[in-house]
Motif scaffolding. Structure first.
Motif, short mmCIF file in Angstrom:
data_model
loop_
_atom_site.label_atom_id
_atom_site.label_comp_id
_atom_site.label_asym_id
_atom_site.label_seq_id
_atom_site.Cartn_x
_atom_site.Cartn_y
_atom_site.Cartn_z
N UNK A 1 0.83 -1.22 0.00
CA UNK A 1 0.00 0.00 0.00
C UNK A 1 0.85 1.25 0.00
N UNK B 1 2.09 18.97 28.22
CA UNK B 1 2.31 18.22 26.98
C UNK B 1 1.01 17.62 26.45
N UNK C 1 -1.09 20.35 24.06
CA UNK C 1 -0.43 21.15 23.02
C UNK C 1 0.09 20.31 21.86
N UNK C 2 0.32 20.97 20.74
CA UNK C 2 0.94 20.32 19.59
C UNK C 2 2.44 20.45 19.59
N UNK C 3 2.97 21.51 20.26
CA UNK C 3 4.42 21.72 20.32
C UNK C 3 4.76 22.26 21.69
N UNK D 1 5.28 20.23 14.26
CA UNK D 1 3.86 19.98 14.45
C UNK D 1 3.20 21.32 14.72
N UNK E 1 -6.25 17.60 15.75
CA UNK E 1 -4.86 17.70 16.22
C UNK E 1 -3.96 16.64 15.61
N UNK E 2 -4.51 15.78 14.76
CA UNK E 2 -3.70 14.70 14.19
C UNK E 2 -2.87 15.15 12.99
N UNK F 1 -12.98 12.11 16.63
CA UNK F 1 -13.20 11.26 15.46
C UNK F 1 -14.02 10.02 15.80
N UNK G 1 -1.55 -0.80 11.13
CA UNK G 1 -1.78 0.64 11.01
C UNK G 1 -3.07 1.10 11.69
N UNK H 1 -2.93 3.86 14.29
CA UNK H 1 -2.83 5.30 13.98
C UNK H 1 -4.15 6.04 14.12
N UNK I 1 -3.90 8.31 17.92
CA UNK I 1 -2.71 9.08 18.28
C UNK I 1 -2.73 10.46 17.63
N UNK I 2 -1.89 11.33 18.19
CA UNK I 2 -1.65 12.64 17.56
C UNK I 2 -0.18 12.98 17.77
N UNK I 3 0.40 13.77 16.88
CA UNK I 3 1.82 14.11 17.03
C UNK I 3 2.02 15.21 18.07
N UNK I 4 3.16 15.15 18.75
CA UNK I 4 3.57 16.21 19.67
C UNK I 4 5.04 16.50 19.39
#
Lengths: 521, 521
Positions: free
Chosen positions: A137, A438, A441-443, A460, A471-472, B254, B479, B482, B485-488
């Motif tokens: 994929x 943490x 927040x995103x950063x 991010x 926020x993803x 979501x 996968x 995924x 989760x979210x990025x930080x």
């Protein structure tokens, strides 16, 4: 500008306004009609098949050509953007560099090719009880993307900004809804994209750009059945209105709305004691940078009462009161800033620490920097104090002790950024506070300022609601491309008919996850 | 079962039904109350901090312990699941293996650790005009996840199924809303999770499980402010109702709803001519597998009129009419299947090719396999023929020529899978059809059957709307993690205070993207 043609179906005309003087600038702009929006989307859908299969080299060449055409505009673009936005020339030059830099970054990403996250699990014909098929994929573009230009970045988050660059990099045609505050800047950049598309042989529908002095064209674009994703950077109200429109569609699509935040800064006691003046000068500059008109503007400072905090407040107040006033993006934004900041100063327990002088004759366009203060108790009990005020304003919250500081943190909503100012030796003491921060927040930044968002792979720019509605994903940095794709798996497919990214022998020499290991083999 | 305790606040009781006989099975089940849901979510939020920081080894041990406890249930679990679902013993045994296999797959994923997508851009202090900060990001769990058990996989997509396993792997506590069709199976599996949590020292709130014979508990769970994501596998109506509930929240979350599809199979002329009987026997088995109760059941067959197609139809009709009838999951599903399939047979132009005999005395629970046929023209003009009928039913669409086949493809909505049956030499001729099909599906299969979804890294089980409400994610395969989760991003952070995944020296020895290259260094 619909698929390479300039149309003016509407007889109404609007003009650009010089942000500093309020005078009309040259140029007639025509609001788009519903028919224009429909034409643009049909052309985009028509161009999609060709564009998504155009190949990495040609797609990258298109992005680089846009960057080159924008650079070639030179002083004409700078002058117009300065006039329309009120931002100083140095800022516009810097932002032009950032814009072309983003386009070239995405061109490199496309050329290198690994961003598609190719994952290959090879067949195991002898597996018991059932043979394992060959499954491969990768990410594929979703289709036409609608980009709303942002007022505060007339170049880097507008017609050819990060949203457009990342959507085009993903393989999606783009329709830009121009921000009415900089129509002339947009016209210049739109023409640059058109030239680049023609020079690199892209299908005409790959880019369209629609004007509107109101909201109706934006609504049509978000509701259109051919639209597959929407990006927006702006106010909470604006972002939520678009998300609501999208939720009412019969076929759901994602809206990526970056709606700003108050970007809390926690000042730990050690740093306040050791270097209050250094912190004050860093933050006086960050709060007032670009007249405070950044999504990452530090609108909230938190500290525990101490002599160090007193020194910090007195120095920051002195510096902020001396800040020269600046032209804001639009008279409406300026008016809003002053109304909201004055209203907050009337809230219970809020006191004024510093207010700079307005200068110049065109007072309607000039911002005064404001530093206000409030106790933790009052802050926690009053949700209004946690709302963003777009402009050079910051509220300092004074906590009695660490426990109260934690309560303040617990009262905060989602943020784009959070910053800790602290000495190395005291950080361990505050791990609980840092951990709590943490989560919202995103950063999270140590000993820096939140303004100045690096455009890189690890960035991010997107935090928990209400900073963004999702926020993803990020709207800054190379990962912004992941907003416009979805995975597609090919099972037991004939090798030569697979996309090159998934073929045996790895003809594009990209990074791929083969049987769970990253490899270029 | 709320955070390790069994509660029965409600005096109402409901019972499990034997799917084949309609008789009540032993065991009293208590519908949960709004208070139970609130307690479960508060316990989950309380457990979240500890659970997300528990470390990869302990989290993996928890997942492996769940798998072991489920295996240890042995025949008790199999018998109960057979009774409640009506599925044959071999299928339930296979599904148990798949369930424990999924748990162990996610345990391996967590142990290996690279799934967090660590991206590191190191500082460039000498960069002009501005120094580049050090920025490092990775994925972090979002918080409590609500999982709706699915009727058609009482183990693999229920209490400890793929959704629960992937959410726990991500570091999120889970609250399961039990499917009322298999409460006893759920009780056994829930107790297994409880034992595993206790044995591996997990916080009690990491898992809760709520019963309801209706919809109210599900509604409360989706609307609860502490819920951060929702998963659902089931009907279009059910999925859309949950998505609507989530959209009405003040804070958006979501919902991942996998709502099924008709999984078109395109039969190319070469294969029909060369091996009509082989194709027919493959598809007779696939259409009727598990009484047709798979999301990937091939509900639509497309072919161009030819002698080969005639042979295929006649052989497939023969095989399908001889298929023994099977017990469906619930009397309601069985009734629905027969009502909808009979209604479709009354639609204009639809003819019956084959119908198998019902057998046994408990007719209310038995499915008859049905093969119907219709011309392309009638199919294109009647949207009702494109709706999923859950059960052993397939509609064969007869096109006059390739052009009409393309029109049929253009009329299709989003699908979980699309399949091409073709000879190697004819595929090149149909690249346009294949390309169009690739745009409406999450997985595209060559010369296989869509049923049987491999649990692997490259799997994509999620297609464009209305197959799912978000085609960017998968509910099967590694996968699936995924979704939760979210990025930080950490900027200029002190190395020892970073998560180990982001520290210098890569202490966990995971794959990381450092300055845009994947490396374990």
């Amino acid at each position: 500008m619909v698929a390479g043609r300039y149309v003016s179906s509407e007889s109404r005309v609007f003009h650009a306004i010089n942000a500093a003087t309020g005078e009309s600038l040259p140029g007639d702009f025509y609001p788009a009609t519903e028919q224009d929006a429909d034409d643009a989307l049909k052309a985009a859908q028509g161009a999609f098949k060709e564009y998504r299969l155009v190949g990495n080299e040609r797609r990258a060449a298109f992005l680089r050509a846009i960057a080159a055409e924008i650079s070639a505009l030179g002083a004409v673009l700078t002058e117009r953007a300065v006039a329309e936005s009120g931002l100083p020339e140095a800022r516009i030059s810097g932002e032009t560099g950032r814009t072309t830099g983003q386009l070239n970054l995405f061109a490199s990403l496309v050329e290198e090719g690994s961003w598609v996250d190719a994952v290959i699990d090879t067949a195991q014909p002898d597996r018991k009880p059932l043979a394992r098929p060959d499954i491969r994929k990768m990410l594929n573009p979703v289709g036409p993307v609608v980009v709303f230009g942002a007022s505060n970045f007339p170049l880097a988050f507008s017609v050819a900004g990060g949203d457009t660059a990342s959507a085009l990099a993903a393989g999606c045609p783009v329709i830009v809804k121009v921000h009415p505050a900089h129509p002339g800047t947009s016209a210049l950049v739109g023409a640059a994209i058109l030239k680049a598309a023609a020079a690199t042989g892209m299908p005409e529908g790959v880019f369209s750009m629609l004007y509107d002095s109101g909201y109706s064209v934006g609504e049509v674009l978000v509701g259109h059945p051919l639209t597959k994703a929407v990006t927006f950077t702006g106010s909470y109200k604006g972002g939520m209105a678009l998300a609501k429109l999208a939720a009412e569609r019969s076929t759901p699509i994602p809206v990526f709305a970056e709606m700003g935040s108050i970007n809390p800064v926690v000042l730990l006691p050690g740093s306040l004691q050791k270097r209050p003046h250094e912190l004050a000068s860093k933050y006086a500059a960050s709060i007032t940078l670009g007249a405070g008109q950044f999504c990452t503007n530090p609108g909230l400072l938190l500290g525990i009462k101490s002599e160090g905090l007193d020194s910090f407040i007195s120095e920051l107040s002195k510096l902020m009161s001396e800040i020269p006033s600046a032209t804001m993006l639009t008279p409406g934004i300026c008016k809003n800033y002053h109304t909201l900041s004055e209203e907050v100063l009337q809230e219970k327990g809020v006191s004024l620490f510093a207010r700079s002088e307005k200068s110049g004759t065109a007072e309607f366009s000039q911002s005064a920097a404001i530093l206000a203060g409030v106790t933790a108790t009052e802050f926690i009990s009053n949700p209004r104090l946690r709302e963003e005020i777009f402009g050079p304003y910051s509220l300092l919250v004074l906590a009695e002790d660490e426990a109260e500081l934690e309560q303040v943190v617990a009262s905060l909503e989602g943020q784009l950024t959070v910053t800790i100012m602290g000495e190395e030796e005291e950080l361990e003491t505050y791990t609980d506070v840092i951990d709590s921060l943490s989560q919202i927040t995103g950063r999270i930044i140590l000993n820096g300022v939140p303004t100045g968002v690096e455009v890189c792979h690890a960035m991010q720019h997107g935090g928990p609601f209400p900073a963004t509605n999702d926020s993803r994903f990020t709207s800054v940095g190379s990962d912004a491309v992941y907003r416009f794709v979805r995975p597609l798996a090919w099972q037991d497919w004939k090798n030569e008919l697979l996309p090159p990214e998934l073929q045996d022998g790895n003809p594009l020499a990209i990074w791929r996850k083969v049987n769970n290991n990253w490899t270029k083999d």
